[in-house]
Design a protein around this motif. Sequence first.
Motif, PDB file in Angstrom:
ATOM      1  N   PRO A  91       0.107  12.897  39.114  1.00  0.00           N
ATOM      2  CA  PRO A  91      -0.053  12.927  40.573  1.00  0.00           C
ATOM      3  C   PRO A  91       0.816  11.879  41.234  1.00  0.00           C
ATOM      4  N   LEU A 107       0.527   9.522  44.390  1.00  0.00           N
ATOM      5  CA  LEU A 107      -0.509   9.035  45.288  1.00  0.00           C
ATOM      6  C   LEU A 107       0.078   8.052  46.289  1.00  0.00           C
ATOM      7  N   THR A 108      -0.469   8.063  47.495  1.00  0.00           N
ATOM      8  CA  THR A 108      -0.051   7.081  48.489  1.00  0.00           C
ATOM      9  C   THR A 108      -0.809   5.775  48.253  1.00  0.00           C
ATOM     10  N   GLU A 131      -4.341   6.106  49.547  1.00  0.00           N
ATOM     11  CA  GLU A 131      -5.268   6.825  48.673  1.00  0.00           C
ATOM     12  C   GLU A 131      -5.787   5.924  47.561  1.00  0.00           C
ATOM     13  N   SER A 141     -14.114   5.962  48.575  1.00  0.00           N
ATOM     14  CA  SER A 141     -14.341   7.408  48.580  1.00  0.00           C
ATOM     15  C   SER A 141     -15.395   7.807  47.558  1.00  0.00           C
ATOM     16  N   PRO A 198      -4.786  14.192  44.792  1.00  0.00           N
ATOM     17  CA  PRO A 198      -3.969  13.818  45.947  1.00  0.00           C
ATOM     18  C   PRO A 198      -4.279  14.699  47.152  1.00  0.00           C
ATOM     19  N   GLY A 199      -4.491  14.082  48.290  1.00  0.00           N
ATOM     20  CA  GLY A 199      -4.761  14.802  49.520  1.00  0.00           C
ATOM     21  C   GLY A 199      -6.175  15.323  49.658  1.00  0.00           C
ATOM     22  N   GLN A 200      -7.000  15.205  48.615  1.00  0.00           N
ATOM     23  CA  GLN A 200      -8.371  15.727  48.652  1.00  0.00           C
ATOM     24  C   GLN A 200      -9.438  14.654  48.482  1.00  0.00           C
ATOM     25  N   GLY A 201      -9.079  13.508  47.952  1.00  0.00           N
ATOM     26  CA  GLY A 201     -10.067  12.482  47.667  1.00  0.00           C
ATOM     27  C   GLY A 201     -10.822  12.791  46.392  1.00  0.00           C
ATOM     28  N   GLY A 246      -4.697  14.393  38.654  1.00  0.00           N
ATOM     29  CA  GLY A 246      -5.270  13.413  39.575  1.00  0.00           C
ATOM     30  C   GLY A 246      -5.467  12.064  38.930  1.00  0.00           C
ATOM     31  N   ARG A 254       3.692   6.800  45.881  1.00  0.00           N
ATOM     32  CA  ARG A 254       4.655   7.313  46.864  1.00  0.00           C
ATOM     33  C   ARG A 254       5.308   6.194  47.663  1.00  0.00           C
TER      34      ARG A 254
END
Length: 274
Positions: A134, A136-137, A140, A147, A169-172, A203, A267
């Motif tokens: 993945p 990831l930012t 995140e 989270s 990523p993007g979903q938590g 992930g 990222r």
Amino acid sequence: MDLPSPFGATTAMQHRSDGGVTISRDLPEEMAVAMVYDGTTHAVMMATPADIEDFAAGFSLTEGIVAGIDQIASCDVIAHPKGIEAQMWLAEDRGAALAARRRTLAGPVGCGLCGIDSIEAAMRSLPEVADRGPMLTDGEIASAVLSLRDWQPLHDRTRAVHAAGFMLPGQGVVLAREDVGRHNALDKLIGAMAWQGIDPAQGAIVLTSRVSTEMVQKCVMAGCSVLIAVSAPTLHALRLAQDAGLTLAAFARGEGFELFCHPQRLRAKVPHVA
């Protein structure tokens, strides 16, 4: 016999500067859980009596007893007055691998290596995780543990258990498991992912604990390439992560995190980490 509740109510005397008061308190349950393969007990762990099938599958995968969930032919959870058995029957070709990795342990919940009968078994070499994984930012990663809080109902009741979650990523966080033992929680998560067909390489695993040797071992054996934790790694755990290609982020507490190795899955632009 049904499995007991993962928590129970008791009372305590709460002492304060203005006096004392009797309060009700929910505490987590822990019981002996035996991993039984082809009729023989292989390991006994003290664990929270919930998600035992997930625990059995995850333990089998992270200990190298099976290479895939399809090698567990059946899994029955049997409750006894003093403990629980996870009775598994394996595919025929796993007998030799089981004999090579046999261990008997009955350790405290804080130790995932108790009872291993050789240094070589405890410090086993790990495969390298796939270079893919993945992206990831930094946001995140920083917010990963926060989270996970939405997935911790047993912690909310007892304030005495760890959690392990899986974040996409993007979903938590999309899945989590809890247990009094941090390594048990991780095994339960990995087992749940295996039963549900979730690929760990897509992930990151998120932990509410420190990063010890066995936590890195289990993540790598599961095929996950990113590990995020609220607390610090040990030096040996960091060396294992470096050698295995595992991206390791720790002290992730909302406002930031510390990245210890393999930053290529982040990222954002960050200073180079060896």
